[in-house]
Design an enzyme around this catalytic site. Structure first.
Site, PDB file in Angstrom:
ATOM      1  CE  LYS A 168      47.563  70.867  12.883  1.00  0.00           C
ATOM      2  NZ  LYS A 168      46.993  70.281  11.679  1.00  0.00           N
ATOM      3  CE  LYS A 236      55.637  70.987  13.334  1.00  0.00           C
ATOM      4  NZ  LYS A 236      54.611  71.871  12.818  1.00  0.00           N
TER       5      LYS A 236
HETATM    6  P1  NAD Z   1      56.474  72.443   3.864  1.00  0.00           P
HETATM    7  O1  NAD Z   1      57.825  72.154   4.421  1.00  0.00           O
HETATM    8  O2  NAD Z   1      56.032  71.772   2.614  1.00  0.00           O
HETATM    9  O3  NAD Z   1      56.314  74.029   3.655  1.00  0.00           O
HETATM   10  C1  NAD Z   1      56.958  75.018   4.405  1.00  0.00           C
HETATM   11  C2  NAD Z   1      57.521  76.049   3.430  1.00  0.00           C
HETATM   12  O4  NAD Z   1      58.072  77.130   4.177  1.00  0.00           O
HETATM   13  C3  NAD Z   1      58.661  75.479   2.559  1.00  0.00           C
HETATM   14  O5  NAD Z   1      58.366  75.759   1.203  1.00  0.00           O
HETATM   15  C4  NAD Z   1      59.902  76.213   3.054  1.00  0.00           C
HETATM   16  O6  NAD Z   1      60.831  76.468   2.011  1.00  0.00           O
HETATM   17  C5  NAD Z   1      59.284  77.507   3.553  1.00  0.00           C
HETATM   18  N1  NAD Z   1      60.084  78.193   4.568  1.00  0.00           N
HETATM   19  C6  NAD Z   1      60.693  77.677   5.652  1.00  0.00           C
HETATM   20  N2  NAD Z   1      61.266  78.649   6.380  1.00  0.00           N
HETATM   21  C7  NAD Z   1      61.024  79.819   5.714  1.00  0.00           C
HETATM   22  C8  NAD Z   1      61.341  81.164   5.945  1.00  0.00           C
HETATM   23  N3  NAD Z   1      62.070  81.534   7.002  1.00  0.00           N
HETATM   24  N4  NAD Z   1      60.896  82.099   5.081  1.00  0.00           N
HETATM   25  C9  NAD Z   1      60.169  81.731   3.990  1.00  0.00           C
HETATM   26  N5  NAD Z   1      59.835  80.465   3.709  1.00  0.00           N
HETATM   27  C10 NAD Z   1      60.263  79.520   4.567  1.00  0.00           C
HETATM   28  O7  NAD Z   1      55.459  72.148   5.059  1.00  0.00           O
HETATM   29  P2  NAD Z   1      53.870  71.991   4.981  1.00  0.00           P
HETATM   30  O8  NAD Z   1      53.527  70.539   4.924  1.00  0.00           O
HETATM   31  O9  NAD Z   1      53.298  72.954   3.989  1.00  0.00           O
HETATM   32  O10 NAD Z   1      53.493  72.458   6.480  1.00  0.00           O
HETATM   33  C11 NAD Z   1      53.523  73.828   6.880  1.00  0.00           C
HETATM   34  C12 NAD Z   1      52.897  73.927   8.272  1.00  0.00           C
HETATM   35  O11 NAD Z   1      51.550  73.447   8.218  1.00  0.00           O
HETATM   36  C13 NAD Z   1      53.607  73.089   9.339  1.00  0.00           C
HETATM   37  O12 NAD Z   1      53.575  73.762  10.571  1.00  0.00           O
HETATM   38  C14 NAD Z   1      52.774  71.829   9.389  1.00  0.00           C
HETATM   39  O13 NAD Z   1      52.875  71.194  10.654  1.00  0.00           O
HETATM   40  C15 NAD Z   1      51.380  72.375   9.119  1.00  0.00           C
HETATM   41  N6  NAD Z   1      50.400  71.452   8.496  1.00  0.00           N
HETATM   42  C16 NAD Z   1      50.752  70.620   7.486  1.00  0.00           C
HETATM   43  C17 NAD Z   1      49.776  69.773   6.926  1.00  0.00           C
HETATM   44  C18 NAD Z   1      50.101  68.804   5.825  1.00  0.00           C
HETATM   45  O14 NAD Z   1      49.280  67.881   5.575  1.00  0.00           O
HETATM   46  N7  NAD Z   1      51.220  68.933   5.130  1.00  0.00           N
HETATM   47  C19 NAD Z   1      48.461  69.824   7.394  1.00  0.00           C
HETATM   48  C20 NAD Z   1      48.127  70.723   8.385  1.00  0.00           C
HETATM   49  C21 NAD Z   1      49.111  71.547   8.934  1.00  0.00           C
END
Ligand code: NAD
Length: 289
Positions: A168, A236
């Site tokens: 990744k 990050k």
């Molecule tokens: P996001 O911030 O939209 O979602 C994360 C969620 O986790 C939020 O709803 C937040 O409230 C919740 N959260 C945080 N800490 C928490 C805890 N301790 N307990 C419960 N809930 C908690 O982020 P995202 O865009 O969905 O990304 C999530 C992961 O996936 C990241 O690591 C990101 O790098 C990765 N990612 C994102 C994408 C994208 O296009 N958005 C694509 C691939 C990978």
């Protein structure tokens, strides 16, 4: 493997959890902000008020959280609440060394761990077409395959614990570089007064075509930077790439430059915009804001 505890119902986690519901799994979701849980319940899932209650009795637990400290903290709660033999799949993007640490810590409680970060963006999560790169043991991967198939299309076991996160990191290096070059090309084309829609169409059919061009060039042209993928999360990830490259003794000069540009984007207060907002920096550097 019918009951899934799903922790982290954000941009990616919510549609992934909904796809599991649609595939017939009994999914219990938990998110730190309650409104996301309510949305998930409105979409056919069940909600829980704590990590422990989402995990209790689940065959599989999935996390989709922002960063390494989040996964480290939540994995301790999972280890405390899950039964022996539970499969814990972390789909977040985190440091490979933290993925290995979580694997070892959970093994002590008899919990099987896979690191399974994803690529394909919000659209891939909604469409259930994510690429899923999986690190962990072969037998656990085989058990998890049907769960992955409800969320993704290209699902590959890439090696031992942590290997999914290493792949990744390479993905994030390539995507950031690609976005930066698309941004430079768009500003260049605009400066020459070329019709960008036509240019994007023809470029997409040749060697310059890419998933990034397909998904991002249109919104970039109209300066739509609603995430998608937040620049602060890509920042990050580029930190992960840089330290993993250093650890391996590998030099990534273009990666270092794009990492600095992403850092500048965040420092200028644009961390919550989509990562394609790198275009703003190209305009700024070109005196074309
Ligand atoms: P996001 O911030 O939209 O979602 C994360 C969620 O986790 C939020 O709803 C937040 O409230 C919740 N959260 C945080 N800490 C928490 C805890 N301790 N307990 C419960 N809930 C908690 O982020 P995202 O865009 O969905 O990304 C999530 C992961 O996936 C990241 O690591 C990101 O790098 C990765 N990612 C994102 C994408 C994208 O296009 N958005 C694509 C691939 C990978």
């Amino acid at each position: 493997m019918r009951t899934v505890g799903f922790i982290g119902l954000g941009i990616m986690g919510a549609p992934m959890a909904v796809n599991l519901v649609r595939a017939g799994y009994d999914v219990v979701g938990y998110n730190r902000s309650r409104s996301k849980v309510d949305d998930f319940v409105a979409n056919g899932g069940r909600g829980a008020p704590t990590v422990g209650e989402a995990v209790h009795g689940a065959d599989v637990v999935i996390t989709m959280l922002p960063d390494s400290p989040d996964v480290r903290a939540v994995s301790a709660d999972i280890a405390a609440a899950a039964s022996e033999g539970t499969l814990f799949i972390d789909c977040s993007t985190i440091r490979p060394d933290v993925a290995r640490e979580v694997d070892e810590a959970c093994a002590a409680s008899g919990i099987r761990v896979l690191d399974a970060p994803v690529s394909g963006g919000e659209k891939g999560a909604i469409d259930g077409t994510l690429s899923i790169m999986v690190g962990g043991r072969e037998a656990d991967f085989a058990d998890a395959k049907p769960v992955f198939e409800a969320m993704g299309k290209t699902i590959v076991h890439v090696g031992p614990p942590g290997a999914g996160q290493t792949v990744k990191a390479a993905n994030q290096l390539m995507v950031a570089g690609n976005i930066q070059l698309v941004a430079e090309a768009l500003v260049f084309l605009e400066a020459h007064g070329v019709h960008t829609g036509s240019a994007i169409e023809v470029l997409g059919g040749g060697m310059a075509g890419s998933k990034v061009l397909e998904a991002k060039a249109g919104p970039m042209t109209s300066r739509q930077f609603t995430p998608g993928f937040r620049a602060e999360l890509h920042h990050k990830d580029l930190g992960i790439v840089q330290s993993a490259a250093r650890e391996a003794g590998v030099t990534i000069p273009l990666g270092a430059v794009v990492s600095q540009l992403m850092s500048s984007l965040v420092a200028q207060g644009h961390g919550t915009l989509d990562h394609s907002a790198l275009l703003k920096l190209v305009e700024q550097l070109s005196g074309r804001e």
